[in-house]
Every structure is written in C-alpha cells, then in structure tokens.
Design an enzyme around this catalytic site. Sequence first.
Site, PDB file in Angstrom:
ATOM      1  N   LYS A   1      33.812  46.674  45.970  1.00  0.00           N
ATOM      2  CA  LYS A   1      33.337  47.090  44.655  1.00  0.00           C
ATOM      3  C   LYS A   1      31.817  47.006  44.619  1.00  0.00           C
ATOM      4  O   LYS A   1      31.228  46.068  45.156  1.00  0.00           O
ATOM      5  CB  LYS A   1      33.924  46.169  43.581  1.00  0.00           C
ATOM      6  CG  LYS A   1      35.443  46.288  43.482  1.00  0.00           C
ATOM      7  CD  LYS A   1      36.034  45.148  42.682  1.00  0.00           C
ATOM      8  CE  LYS A   1      37.551  45.208  42.769  1.00  0.00           C
ATOM      9  NZ  LYS A   1      38.167  43.943  42.320  1.00  0.00           N
TER      10      LYS A   1
ATOM     11  N   ASN B   1      45.532  39.079  41.824  1.00  0.00           N
ATOM     12  CA  ASN B   1      44.627  38.175  42.529  1.00  0.00           C
ATOM     13  C   ASN B   1      44.651  36.812  41.847  1.00  0.00           C
ATOM     14  O   ASN B   1      44.543  36.735  40.630  1.00  0.00           O
ATOM     15  CB  ASN B   1      43.209  38.727  42.552  1.00  0.00           C
ATOM     16  CG  ASN B   1      43.154  40.089  43.193  1.00  0.00           C
ATOM     17  OD1 ASN B   1      43.853  40.356  44.172  1.00  0.00           O
ATOM     18  ND2 ASN B   1      42.358  40.993  42.641  1.00  0.00           N
TER      19      ASN B   1
ATOM     20  N   ARG C   1      42.539  34.210  42.095  1.00  0.00           N
ATOM     21  CA  ARG C   1      41.261  33.491  42.210  1.00  0.00           C
ATOM     22  C   ARG C   1      40.348  33.903  41.054  1.00  0.00           C
ATOM     23  O   ARG C   1      40.680  34.811  40.301  1.00  0.00           O
ATOM     24  CB  ARG C   1      40.583  33.883  43.515  1.00  0.00           C
ATOM     25  CG  ARG C   1      40.318  35.388  43.553  1.00  0.00           C
ATOM     26  CD  ARG C   1      39.527  35.862  44.756  1.00  0.00           C
ATOM     27  NE  ARG C   1      39.166  37.258  44.629  1.00  0.00           N
ATOM     28  CZ  ARG C   1      39.925  38.292  44.953  1.00  0.00           C
ATOM     29  NH1 ARG C   1      41.144  38.108  45.434  1.00  0.00           N
ATOM     30  NH2 ARG C   1      39.495  39.530  44.797  1.00  0.00           N
TER      31      ARG C   1
END
Length: 452
Positions: free
Chosen positions: A237, A291, A293
């Site tokens: 990204k 995800n 995290r």
Amino acid sequence: MFNKILIANRGEIALRIIRACKELGIRTVAVYSEADKDSLHVQLADEALCIGGPKPQDSYLNISAIISAAEITDSDAIHPGYGFLAENPHFAEVCESCGVKFIGPKPEHIRLMGDKIQARKIMKKQGLPVIPGSSDPVNSKEEALNFAQKLGYPLIIKAAAGGGGRGMRICHSDVRLVSSFITAQSEAEVAFGNSQVYIEKYLEAPRHIEIQIVADNYGNIVHLGERDCSIQRRYQKLIEETPSPGINEKLRKKIGEYAVKGTKAINYSSVGTMEFLFEPKSRQIYFMEMNTRVQVEHPITEEITGIDLVKLQILTAMGEKLPVKQEAIHFKGCALECRINAEDSENNFVPSPGKIEFLNLPGGPGVRVDTHLYPGYSVPPYYDSLLAKLIIKRETRKECLKTLKRALDEFMIEPLKTTIPFYKRIIEDRDFIEGRYHTHFLDKFIQEKTEE
Ligand code: MV4
C-alpha cells in the site's frame, strides 16, 4: 495492570508504541539488532537490550532472544507491532506459557485467521458475503477444472497460508489453470510450509476496503469505519484514506456490521482489520481476509475518530472493558496517509538506504508525521523501506489534498531517494483527485508514465 512493556519491533511503530505507553504511565523496554544501535526507539525507551545481529532471523524474529529479554527486564507484556512476529501464533503461545502477556488476539484467533480457507468458511457461515470460490482446499488439477466450469474465468489461485498478495496466480483459461495449479501448490509449500491452495472468482477492478475493529475480552466489539487501501504497487500500500470516496453512509454501515458480526462470532479480542473487496459495477462487497495486528495505516482511523488505537490495544490486553459504544463513535472529516519509503520511485522503486544529511519534516495545521528519522541517522538496508508516514487530516477531501501538496513540498530527506516525488505526481492525476480509483490504478498510472 502492566508496569512494563517490551516492544518487539523497530522503526516508527516502535516509537508509536513507546508514546502510547508513556501516556499510560507504563515503562518500556526496547530490543534492537546490531544494525539498529543508533535508532530512536533505543533512545526513547526506558531500557534497551541488543538481541542479535542485523538479519531479522537473528533479532526481531528470534523468539528465544526476545523472551529472554522480557524475562531479564521483568516485562509484563510484549507488543509485537506489525510485521515480524505480530501474526505468529506460536510466538503468542510462547509468550503466554512464559507468563508474559502477548498484546494482541488469542493464539487460536491468529492461527484461525492465518488460514484463509478457514476464515472464508467461518465468515460465510456467519452470513457475510464471501468472494465466490472453493470452500475447501483444492487438491488436484481435476478439482480446479471443475471449479472453473462452475465459476467461469478469470479465476485466482491463492495460498491458504498466504495473504497480502503472496503466492497468488490469476488464470484466464483451462491451460493456464492447469499449469499454474501445480506451481502455486509448490510455491505455497516453499513459502509457507503449507501447500494448500484455494480458488476464487477474480474481480477485475475492485476497491480494497478494510474495516478497523476493536474488541475487549468481554464480547464488546465496535468498528471504527473503513480505510480505502486501493492505491498500492505490488501489494504494497502507498496511499490510504478514510472515508473511502467510493462508499456511502449506507454501505459503510453495512460493511461495519458485517465486520462486527464476523469477529463477534469467533469471540475475537484486541484490534483487528476485516478486509473486503468492493466491486463498483455490481456494487457488491465481499469479505476477503482478516488481519490480526495493528496495521501500518491505523493513524488515519485515529484522526477521524479521535480514538487512540494503540492505547486501546494495550488496555484491552490488560483486561479493561471497551470505553466506547458504537453509537458514541463518530467520523469527523477526512484523513489520508502517504507512506514515504526509501525507494527511488523514478527508477523502478529500487531501495535507497543511506545516511540522512538533511531532514525537514512538514508540520502545521492538519499534518502528522509518524517517523523514526533524525538528521544524521543512517537507514539500514536490512529492513522494510518505510521512512515515515505522512498523515493529513482535514474537514474535506479537497482540503486534505491541498494540505498534502504543501506538506510534500516541505518534506526533505537529503540525499535519499524517496517516494515523495511520486506522490507529487499522483496528486495531479484527475482520477485520483476525483477519488475514482481501484486496485489497479497505480499499475496503470506507472505504466502510462513510463511510456511517456
Ligand atoms: C483478489 C483480487 C481480485 N479477486 N481476489 C491482493 C492482495 C491479497 N490480499 C488479495 N489480493 C487480491 N485478491 C479476488 N478474488 C484482487 C487482489 C488485488 C488487490 C487487493 C487489494 C489491494 C490491491 C490489490 C491489487 C491487486 C490485486
């Protein structure tokens, strides 16, 4: 209550975690590799221990060295940041068995969501729309061809243990499917130690929309809106923004409800991100993966909600209840992040580490810079190339872009080659300015610029 947290990471995220700890009155321990002895996280933590050589395997991925450091310093908890050990269920288990709290979800949830086939299955069962595809591992070429009959081309083969784009293959015909299938399996085995692959219908030009969620240990879960992460190159990204220019209030609410429903179903705790693909043509939204995290791009969510995600992550790990209800969460204004990398964007993004002779960070209204840089610092070649996150917060997207332009002009990191000039060009692009972009925007943009 935690008295002391060890930070098993480096760079800007280590600083971000130290800042949250300081404001919570928690002492901090930095661990560092030999290559990072002059790093700011070593300076700013209350204590610092060298845990090994420059290679990640020898230090930031070295579980026994990190656990020893936690024991020597009498740390109550370990914050893994992102990358490195952040989504390693074995590490989370070792922490717990050594009596050190892992600041993140339970190991079983990291493991479950690490298996993308299982994640799809569970979310589908909960009524979330998933991308049409196989619900179990595809074990042979014959099975793969069967799915192709049902779904039609294009298709994408993904590794069960993959995620983030690694080990994916797009196929447009039977011939390609058969040849890609075996290579995808063996690549997955080499990369992840798990050869399982699955097949999905390939969406041609979707937007990548992800929802931030926060959950405590008592079943309370809220979502903090979406981030549009479609502007990326090779699954890295580069620009993220919130709210997404492609999503309206009604859809935002719906995706947020899906994200909360899915994470509630598995009794998830801590911060997490539910990734979706949105197909503008059909206006369909599909769950893709989760995800477990804190993500690089978390600050833009912080900017429009006023919620400190890293503090909340620590507090929920400590067993505190979520201090906010969904109804009390409001999204104010627009925020955008550009990842400033030590890469030569004018030369195929080749890494460009080295010593910083001159540094000027942008500032003023609407500008936040999360960085570990200082004048005289040498960027080591061993780690990811993220130098800084330039985060802009304004009332409207239009104002964000104006502030971004002047902040990019102020930003100087001499003599390193960075992605700054690249962003200066992107913000002149008509489609980007209008918010009309999808996951292949950058590939097209880069291709067109190189042809000129
Ligand atoms: C897809 C897809 C289209 N259709 N799956 C790339 C990263 C990994 N997390 C999954 N990815 C994709 N999966 C189906 N069925 C397109 C991508 C994709 C992409 C996703 C998010 C952001 C940027 C991307 C760029 C290219 C491809």
